[in-house]
Design a protein around this motif. Sequence first.
Motif, PDB file in Angstrom:
ATOM      1  N   LEU A  87       0.822  -1.210   0.000  1.00 19.92           N
ATOM      2  CA  LEU A  87       0.000   0.000   0.000  1.00 19.92           C
ATOM      3  C   LEU A  87       0.859   1.265   0.000  1.00 19.92           C
ATOM      4  CD1 LEU A  87      -2.750  -1.053   2.579  1.00 19.92           C
ATOM      5  CD2 LEU A  87      -2.779  -1.281   0.089  1.00 19.92           C
ATOM      6  N   GLY A  88       2.154   1.088  -0.223  1.00 16.71           N
ATOM      7  CA  GLY A  88       3.040   2.250  -0.325  1.00 16.71           C
ATOM      8  C   GLY A  88       3.873   2.542   0.901  1.00 16.71           C
ATOM      9  N   ALA A  89       3.884   1.640   1.877  1.00 20.61           N
ATOM     10  CA  ALA A  89       4.648   1.879   3.103  1.00 20.61           C
ATOM     11  C   ALA A  89       6.135   1.615   2.893  1.00 20.61           C
ATOM     12  CB  ALA A  89       4.124   1.002   4.235  1.00 20.61           C
ATOM     13  N   PHE A  90       6.944   2.447   3.517  1.00 19.91           N
ATOM     14  CA  PHE A  90       8.382   2.201   3.600  1.00 19.91           C
ATOM     15  C   PHE A  90       8.790   2.430   5.052  1.00 19.91           C
ATOM     16  CE2 PHE A  90       7.806   6.633   2.585  1.00 19.91           C
ATOM     17  CZ  PHE A  90       8.762   7.311   3.319  1.00 19.91           C
ATOM     18  N   SER A  91       9.849   1.770   5.466  1.00 17.30           N
ATOM     19  CA  SER A  91      10.156   1.738   6.899  1.00 17.30           C
ATOM     20  C   SER A  91      11.317   2.638   7.291  1.00 17.30           C
ATOM     21  CB  SER A  91      10.468   0.304   7.340  1.00 17.30           C
ATOM     22  OG  SER A  91      11.684  -0.131   6.768  1.00 17.30           O
ATOM     23  N   VAL A  92      11.320   2.968   8.567  1.00 18.29           N
ATOM     24  CA  VAL A  92      12.435   3.688   9.167  1.00 18.29           C
ATOM     25  C   VAL A  92      12.775   2.991  10.481  1.00 18.29           C
ATOM     26  CG1 VAL A  92      10.886   5.332  10.335  1.00 18.29           C
ATOM     27  CG2 VAL A  92      13.286   5.934   9.967  1.00 18.29           C
ATOM     28  N   GLN A  93      14.048   2.766  10.706  1.00 23.25           N
ATOM     29  CA  GLN A  93      14.504   2.144  11.948  1.00 23.25           C
ATOM     30  C   GLN A  93      15.239   3.203  12.754  1.00 23.25           C
ATOM     31  OE1 GLN A  93      16.768  -1.431  11.452  1.00 23.25           O
ATOM     32  NE2 GLN A  93      16.780  -1.926  13.618  1.00 23.25           N
ATOM     33  N   LYS A  94      14.575   3.658  13.809  1.00 21.79           N
ATOM     34  CA  LYS A  94      15.150   4.719  14.619  1.00 21.79           C
ATOM     35  C   LYS A  94      16.416   4.258  15.331  1.00 21.79           C
ATOM     36  CE  LYS A  94      10.650   6.848  15.488  1.00 21.79           C
ATOM     37  NZ  LYS A  94       9.687   7.319  16.515  1.00 21.79           N
ATOM     38  N   GLN A  95      17.248   5.217  15.661  1.00 19.18           N
ATOM     39  CA  GLN A  95      18.490   4.942  16.383  1.00 19.18           C
ATOM     40  C   GLN A  95      19.387   3.969  15.625  1.00 19.18           C
ATOM     41  OE1 GLN A  95      18.696   6.959  18.922  1.00 19.18           O
ATOM     42  NE2 GLN A  95      16.521   7.479  18.821  1.00 19.18           N
ATOM     43  N   SER A  96      19.381   4.059  14.308  1.00 18.09           N
ATOM     44  CA  SER A  96      20.260   3.208  13.515  1.00 18.09           C
ATOM     45  C   SER A  96      20.836   4.022  12.362  1.00 18.09           C
ATOM     46  CB  SER A  96      19.504   1.993  12.966  1.00 18.09           C
ATOM     47  OG  SER A  96      18.637   2.385  11.926  1.00 18.09           O
ATOM     48  N   ARG A  97      21.892   3.515  11.767  1.00 19.09           N
ATOM     49  CA  ARG A  97      22.514   4.221  10.654  1.00 19.09           C
ATOM     50  C   ARG A  97      21.609   4.266   9.426  1.00 19.09           C
ATOM     51  NH1 ARG A  97      28.741   1.844  10.798  1.00 19.09           N
ATOM     52  NH2 ARG A  97      29.290   2.661  12.874  1.00 19.09           N
ATOM     53  N   SER A  98      20.727   3.299   9.323  1.00 17.08           N
ATOM     54  CA  SER A  98      19.864   3.206   8.138  1.00 17.08           C
ATOM     55  C   SER A  98      18.784   4.276   8.107  1.00 17.08           C
ATOM     56  CB  SER A  98      19.206   1.822   8.073  1.00 17.08           C
ATOM     57  OG  SER A  98      18.306   1.637   9.151  1.00 17.08           O
ATOM     58  N   VAL A  99      18.607   5.013   9.210  1.00 20.47           N
ATOM     59  CA  VAL A  99      17.559   6.026   9.237  1.00 20.47           C
ATOM     60  C   VAL A  99      17.778   7.068   8.147  1.00 20.47           C
ATOM     61  CG1 VAL A  99      18.711   7.534  10.916  1.00 20.47           C
ATOM     62  CG2 VAL A  99      16.214   7.550  10.741  1.00 20.47           C
ATOM     63  N   VAL A 100      19.019   7.371   7.828  1.00 19.84           N
ATOM     64  CA  VAL A 100      19.319   8.360   6.785  1.00 19.84           C
ATOM     65  C   VAL A 100      18.819   7.866   5.433  1.00 19.84           C
ATOM     66  CG1 VAL A 100      21.147   9.586   5.554  1.00 19.84           C
ATOM     67  CG2 VAL A 100      21.282   9.318   8.035  1.00 19.84           C
TER      68      VAL A 100
END
Length: 207
Positions: A87-100
């Motif tokens: 449905l168009g969701a993408f994720s963010v993992q807080k407190q991690s390098r991947s957040v950028v």
Amino acid sequence: MVTPKENRLIYRFFSWYIQYIIKKDFSSFSFNKIDIEQDKAILLLANHCSWWDGFLLFYLNKIYLKKKFHVMIVEDTAKKVWFMKYLGAFSVQKQSRSVVNSLQYAAKLLEDPQNLVLIFPQGQLFSNHVSSIGFEKGLLHIVQNTSKKFQYLFAVSLFDYFQNRKPSVSIYLKTWQAQEYTSLQVIKNEFNKHYDDAKSQQSKMVV
């Protein structure tokens, strides 16, 4: 990072199902109309007070805004609710390098005028009765990494029962024109002005 996936059958089913459960579980669904700039992407900023929020705004986009829907959600939710990526969701993992990577992905989406990107700037669920809406810093990173040719849209969802067994939901929409150089505090202040105005309008409703 979980990114959106294409599957027309899954999308069509859950698009129908979301519409079905909203009509089934709410006594009414209302919103005010605003001017949409069709040649610009939409950055939709909204309060986050319930499990329903993303689905309600997905449905609003389906019946009114009519853009390609995207929403940033936390990594754990993206993994648990498997169909969200369709449905168009993408994720963010807080407190991690991947957040950028997630923030830059959101910024890239805003370069396409067909897209809508929904962000809950509070970053987590808060009561429908908080006095103001807090903003996490990631939003500014998104804005600063775009060409700033998107349209800001504020949405405040408020719930009431009145005389009904089922709640009603009112979504208050407002467009906002930012200056070329803006700050997170300015965006936050403008959103909270709209939040206060929405609560004021809601409190005057009489059934």
